[in-house]
Design a protein around this motif. Structure first.
Motif, PDB file in Angstrom:
ATOM      1  N   ASN A 172       6.268  11.179 -12.670  1.00  0.00           N
ATOM      2  CA  ASN A 172       6.677  12.242 -11.746  1.00  0.00           C
ATOM      3  C   ASN A 172       5.605  12.584 -10.714  1.00  0.00           C
ATOM      4  O   ASN A 172       5.876  13.274  -9.748  1.00  0.00           O
ATOM      5  CB  ASN A 172       7.129  13.489 -12.503  1.00  0.00           C
ATOM      6  CG  ASN A 172       6.036  14.138 -13.316  1.00  0.00           C
ATOM      7  OD1 ASN A 172       4.937  13.611 -13.460  1.00  0.00           O
ATOM      8  ND2 ASN A 172       6.344  15.282 -13.889  1.00  0.00           N
ATOM      9  N   GLU A 173       4.385  12.101 -10.897  1.00  0.00           N
ATOM     10  CA  GLU A 173       3.328  12.278  -9.899  1.00  0.00           C
ATOM     11  C   GLU A 173       3.392  11.197  -8.823  1.00  0.00           C
ATOM     12  O   GLU A 173       2.957  11.407  -7.699  1.00  0.00           O
ATOM     13  CB  GLU A 173       1.945  12.229 -10.557  1.00  0.00           C
ATOM     14  CG  GLU A 173       1.658  13.381 -11.484  1.00  0.00           C
ATOM     15  CD  GLU A 173       0.328  13.235 -12.221  1.00  0.00           C
ATOM     16  OE1 GLU A 173      -0.139  14.248 -12.739  1.00  0.00           O
ATOM     17  OE2 GLU A 173      -0.226  12.122 -12.301  1.00  0.00           O
ATOM     18  N   VAL A 174       3.953  10.058  -9.172  1.00  0.00           N
ATOM     19  CA  VAL A 174       4.013   8.927  -8.249  1.00  0.00           C
ATOM     20  C   VAL A 174       5.345   8.878  -7.506  1.00  0.00           C
ATOM     21  O   VAL A 174       5.391   8.563  -6.323  1.00  0.00           O
ATOM     22  CB  VAL A 174       3.790   7.594  -9.014  1.00  0.00           C
ATOM     23  CG1 VAL A 174       3.906   6.392  -8.081  1.00  0.00           C
ATOM     24  CG2 VAL A 174       2.435   7.596  -9.707  1.00  0.00           C
ATOM     25  N   PHE A 175       6.419   9.223  -8.216  1.00  0.00           N
ATOM     26  CA  PHE A 175       7.760   9.072  -7.651  1.00  0.00           C
ATOM     27  C   PHE A 175       8.482  10.407  -7.580  1.00  0.00           C
ATOM     28  O   PHE A 175       8.640  11.092  -8.597  1.00  0.00           O
ATOM     29  CB  PHE A 175       8.588   8.100  -8.497  1.00  0.00           C
ATOM     30  CG  PHE A 175       7.934   6.761  -8.677  1.00  0.00           C
ATOM     31  CD1 PHE A 175       7.794   5.897  -7.607  1.00  0.00           C
ATOM     32  CD2 PHE A 175       7.457   6.366  -9.911  1.00  0.00           C
ATOM     33  CE1 PHE A 175       7.180   4.662  -7.763  1.00  0.00           C
ATOM     34  CE2 PHE A 175       6.855   5.129 -10.090  1.00  0.00           C
ATOM     35  CZ  PHE A 175       6.717   4.278  -9.008  1.00  0.00           C
ATOM     36  N   SER A 176       8.961  10.753  -6.402  1.00  0.00           N
ATOM     37  CA  SER A 176       9.684  12.022  -6.219  1.00  0.00           C
ATOM     38  C   SER A 176      11.018  12.019  -6.964  1.00  0.00           C
ATOM     39  O   SER A 176      11.531  13.072  -7.319  1.00  0.00           O
ATOM     40  CB  SER A 176       9.921  12.284  -4.730  1.00  0.00           C
ATOM     41  OG  SER A 176      10.682  11.242  -4.159  1.00  0.00           O
ATOM     42  N   TRP A 177      11.552  10.848  -7.245  1.00  0.00           N
ATOM     43  CA  TRP A 177      12.850  10.743  -7.914  1.00  0.00           C
ATOM     44  C   TRP A 177      12.743  10.841  -9.438  1.00  0.00           C
ATOM     45  O   TRP A 177      13.755  10.858 -10.132  1.00  0.00           O
ATOM     46  CB  TRP A 177      13.551   9.434  -7.530  1.00  0.00           C
ATOM     47  CG  TRP A 177      12.684   8.211  -7.637  1.00  0.00           C
ATOM     48  CD1 TRP A 177      12.010   7.612  -6.617  1.00  0.00           C
ATOM     49  CD2 TRP A 177      12.380   7.450  -8.816  1.00  0.00           C
ATOM     50  NE1 TRP A 177      11.303   6.523  -7.085  1.00  0.00           N
ATOM     51  CE2 TRP A 177      11.513   6.396  -8.432  1.00  0.00           C
ATOM     52  CE3 TRP A 177      12.751   7.547 -10.158  1.00  0.00           C
ATOM     53  CZ2 TRP A 177      11.022   5.450  -9.331  1.00  0.00           C
ATOM     54  CZ3 TRP A 177      12.262   6.606 -11.050  1.00  0.00           C
ATOM     55  CH2 TRP A 177      11.417   5.582 -10.631  1.00  0.00           C
ATOM     56  N   SER A 178      11.547  10.913  -9.969  1.00  0.00           N
ATOM     57  CA  SER A 178      11.371  10.931 -11.425  1.00  0.00           C
ATOM     58  C   SER A 178      10.870  12.287 -11.910  1.00  0.00           C
ATOM     59  O   SER A 178      10.017  12.913 -11.281  1.00  0.00           O
ATOM     60  CB  SER A 178      10.359   9.858 -11.834  1.00  0.00           C
ATOM     61  OG  SER A 178      10.161   9.872 -13.232  1.00  0.00           O
TER      62      SER A 178
END
Length: 71
Positions: A15-21
């Protein structure tokens, strides 16, 4: 680029790398789990798949991981 810099994305939470996660699993673990599932729990095959990520820079890791993990 140092080895530490190359692995930053692998060690961040999804969730820090991907806005969709919203997953708090580290990217490295999410990839490992993905490959273990795809390889019928074959650790050696999974290790071979994961080795590819060791030589990628952060943007390459993020791009490859997104292609594999985004649902």
């Amino acid at each position: 680029m140092t080895d530490v810099e190359k692995t930053l994305t692998l060690d961040k939470k999804m969730n820090e790398v991907f806005s969709w996660s919203d997953d708090t699993t580290p990217v490295r673990d999410a990839l490992w789990n993905h490959f273990m599932d795809d390889n019928n729990k074959d650790t050696m095959k999974t290790m071979d798949e994961m080795k590819k990520f060791e030589n990628m820079d952060d943007s390459e890791v993020a791009s490859a991981a997104e292609k594999l993990l985004k649902k």
